[in-house]
Design a protein around this motif. Structure first.
Motif, short mmCIF file in Angstrom:
data_model
loop_
_atom_site.label_atom_id
_atom_site.label_comp_id
_atom_site.label_asym_id
_atom_site.label_seq_id
_atom_site.Cartn_x
_atom_site.Cartn_y
_atom_site.Cartn_z
N SER A 9 0.68 -1.18 -0.16
CA SER A 9 -0.18 -0.06 -0.04
C SER A 9 0.77 1.31 0.04
O SER A 9 0.36 2.27 -0.44
CB SER A 9 -0.93 0.03 1.19
OG SER A 9 -0.11 -0.07 2.51
N SER A 10 1.86 1.07 0.61
CA SER A 10 3.09 2.46 0.63
C SER A 10 4.29 2.04 0.70
O SER A 10 4.76 0.68 1.27
CB SER A 10 2.50 3.20 1.85
OG SER A 10 2.79 2.54 3.09
N PRO A 11 5.40 2.91 0.36
CA PRO A 11 6.64 2.38 0.47
C PRO A 11 7.21 2.45 1.78
O PRO A 11 6.65 3.12 2.72
CB PRO A 11 7.38 3.68 -0.44
CG PRO A 11 6.56 4.50 -0.39
CD PRO A 11 5.09 4.21 -0.36
N PRO A 12 8.23 1.54 2.06
CA PRO A 12 8.65 1.56 3.53
C PRO A 12 9.52 2.65 3.78
O PRO A 12 10.17 3.35 3.03
CB PRO A 12 9.54 0.39 3.53
CG PRO A 12 9.90 0.12 2.22
CD PRO A 12 8.90 0.58 1.22
N GLY A 13 9.54 3.14 5.28
CA GLY A 13 10.23 4.29 5.60
C GLY A 13 11.76 3.98 5.74
O GLY A 13 12.10 2.73 5.67
N ALA A 14 12.49 5.01 5.91
CA ALA A 14 13.77 4.80 6.38
C ALA A 14 14.22 3.91 7.31
O ALA A 14 15.09 2.95 7.30
CB ALA A 14 14.50 6.17 6.49
N TRP A 15 13.67 3.83 8.67
CA TRP A 15 13.89 3.09 9.54
C TRP A 15 13.69 1.52 9.24
O TRP A 15 14.11 0.52 9.61
CB TRP A 15 13.07 3.39 10.96
CG TRP A 15 11.60 2.98 10.78
CD1 TRP A 15 10.75 3.79 10.34
CD2 TRP A 15 11.06 1.72 11.59
NE1 TRP A 15 9.31 3.04 10.28
CE2 TRP A 15 9.49 1.93 10.97
CE3 TRP A 15 11.41 0.54 11.87
CZ2 TRP A 15 8.70 0.85 11.36
CZ3 TRP A 15 10.40 -0.24 12.37
CH2 TRP A 15 9.16 -0.20 11.83
N ARG A 16 12.55 1.34 8.41
CA ARG A 16 12.20 0.01 8.03
C ARG A 16 13.29 -0.68 6.85
O ARG A 16 13.65 -1.75 7.01
CB ARG A 16 11.09 -0.10 7.38
CG ARG A 16 9.75 -0.02 8.37
CD ARG A 16 8.21 -0.02 7.69
NE ARG A 16 8.19 -1.20 6.85
CZ ARG A 16 7.36 -2.28 7.46
NH1 ARG A 16 6.94 -2.19 8.82
NH2 ARG A 16 7.21 -3.31 6.76
N ARG A 17 13.84 0.17 6.24
CA ARG A 17 14.87 -0.16 5.37
C ARG A 17 16.12 -0.42 6.02
O ARG A 17 16.81 -1.24 5.71
CB ARG A 17 15.18 0.84 4.38
CG ARG A 17 14.27 1.35 3.31
CD ARG A 17 14.46 1.83 2.14
NE ARG A 17 14.86 3.45 2.28
CZ ARG A 17 14.15 4.46 2.49
NH1 ARG A 17 13.05 4.51 2.10
NH2 ARG A 17 14.69 5.60 2.92
N ALA A 18 16.30 0.29 7.11
CA ALA A 18 17.44 0.15 8.13
C ALA A 18 17.43 -1.36 8.67
O ALA A 18 18.25 -2.00 8.67
CB ALA A 18 17.82 1.12 8.88
N LEU A 19 16.19 -1.50 9.18
CA LEU A 19 16.06 -2.67 9.77
C LEU A 19 16.28 -4.12 8.95
O LEU A 19 16.74 -5.01 9.27
CB LEU A 19 14.69 -2.85 10.56
CG LEU A 19 14.18 -4.28 11.13
CD1 LEU A 19 15.23 -4.19 12.57
CD2 LEU A 19 12.89 -3.72 11.96
#
Length: 367
Positions: A304-314
């Protein structure tokens, strides 16, 4: 991946998101045919649920079930994807977003492709015309020429991969379309037909075998590689076993079933190989798929939406922590399991090489 490539991919994903959202508005139920109540292989009504899983590779929404026939052991997706579903779940896997990644994987398997060609060489007396069904971008054909220089390779695929393979010089001719349709137009045109990890993707495997018989000349060879549902890894690794490959794999036939069906279809099986068909990736793939399942999703257009920076880092942290497991799995796959895969019934695939008999039933002498 360079920053420019990442930016280009982000833009492509964003452009596709609206179309995917509209297609999913009706839910995933529209992608399935009605549930079958009998085995598509033997007709038995004695079925049982065997595996329930999700799309562990693209992470598109949906739940998929494999049923097992208690009489013949055949495993099949039930309910099966319909044509709309197949189009939805294949999209951006081999083509589109997934083309570059999968192209690199297939292009780097030269040793495996040459091993396949060497398995056929003892049964092939010399010059021949060979059709590789489900050829993708023709990488097998390109590699096999080094082993079988007297063979002319054509490729067939439903995608534009076969045409790309012809332009790249990997095949003599790239044909696009369905195999049964081609067999009707070109009966008796080839000396060899190969189906390397193709038959399990087909909605009607028997039609594909009939097409192979039609397109082969008498005495011609049919070479089939398919996942082996009898592998002990299939039980030990459960849903993390790579060859389940849901939702793409519609049928997984035990070797004995396929041997019998080939005999009924006018073929004589010349060889059955397990160790030679094994791809030593089971443990590595299981670890990778498990890590990918627990890590936050990368940016995908069906989300539904792109992941944020913290999710990419995780996500990066999860895979970094998993590096020791990935290395250990690779070593075990190649050094411990690989050499003993056939003997220990761990092989994840099997290969059948069969000869098409003459139409009058007379046996063609072995090559």
């Amino acid at each position: 991946m360079s920053s420019a490539s990442r930016k280009a991919r982000t833009l492509r994903v964003a452009a596709l998101r609206t179309a995917y959202r509209e297609e999913l508005a009706e839910g995933t139920g529209v992608f399935f045919s009605p549930r079958a109540h009998s085995c598509p292989w033997c007709g038995s009504a004695r079925l049982g649920g065997y595996l329930h899983t999700t799309d562990l590779f693209q992470h598109k929404p949906g739940v998929f079930t494999l049923d097992r026939c208690h009489d013949c052991g055949h495993l099949f997706q039930n309910p099966r994807l319909n044509e709309r579903g197949l189009a939805f779940y294949y999209r951006d896997f081999y083509d589109g977003l997934g083309e570059e990644r999968l192209g690199g994987v297939f292009g780097g398997r030269t040793a495996s492709y040459r091993s396949r060609a060497r398995s056929v060489r003892p049964h092939l007396p010399g010059a021949a015309e060979w059709l590789d069904v489900g050829t993708g971008h023709g990488h097998f054909c390109e590699s096999a020429r080094a082993v079988l220089p007297a063979v002319a390779f054509d490729g067939l695929d439903r995608s534009d991969g076969a045409e790309l393979a012809e332009r790249a010089g990997r095949v003599r001719r790239g044909r696009r379309g369905s195999f049964p349709d081609l067999a009707e137009r070109l009966p008796g045109s080839y000396d060899v037909v190969s189906m390397f990890h193709y038959l399990e993707h087909c909605a009607a495997p028997q039609r594909e075998l009939e097409a192979a018989r039609a397109v082969l000349r008498p005495g011609g060879l049919l070479v089939i590689d398919v996942p082996d549902p009898g592998s002990r890894f299939a039980r030990w690794l459960g849903r993390w076993w790579l060859p389940w490959l849901q939702p793409q794999h519609l049928h997984l036939a035990p070797a004995a079933n396929l041997r019998r069906r080939l005999a009924e279809s006018g073929f004589t099986v010349l060889a059955e190989e397990h160790t030679e068909a094994h791809d030593p990736v089971d443990l590595l793939a299981a670890v990778w798929v498990a890590l990918d399942a627990v890590a936050p999703r990368e940016d995908l257009p069906w989300l539904s939406s792109p992941p944020g920076a913290w999710r990419r880092a995780l996500r990066s942290a999860v895979f970094l922590a998993g590096v020791p497991l990935l290395v250990a799995a690779t070593v075990l796959d190649r050094l411990a399991v690989g050499p003993l895969a056939g003997r220990l019934r761990l092989a994840n695939a099997y290969r059948l090489i069969a000869r098409r008999e003459a139409d009058d039933g007379a046996r063609t002498p072995p090559a």
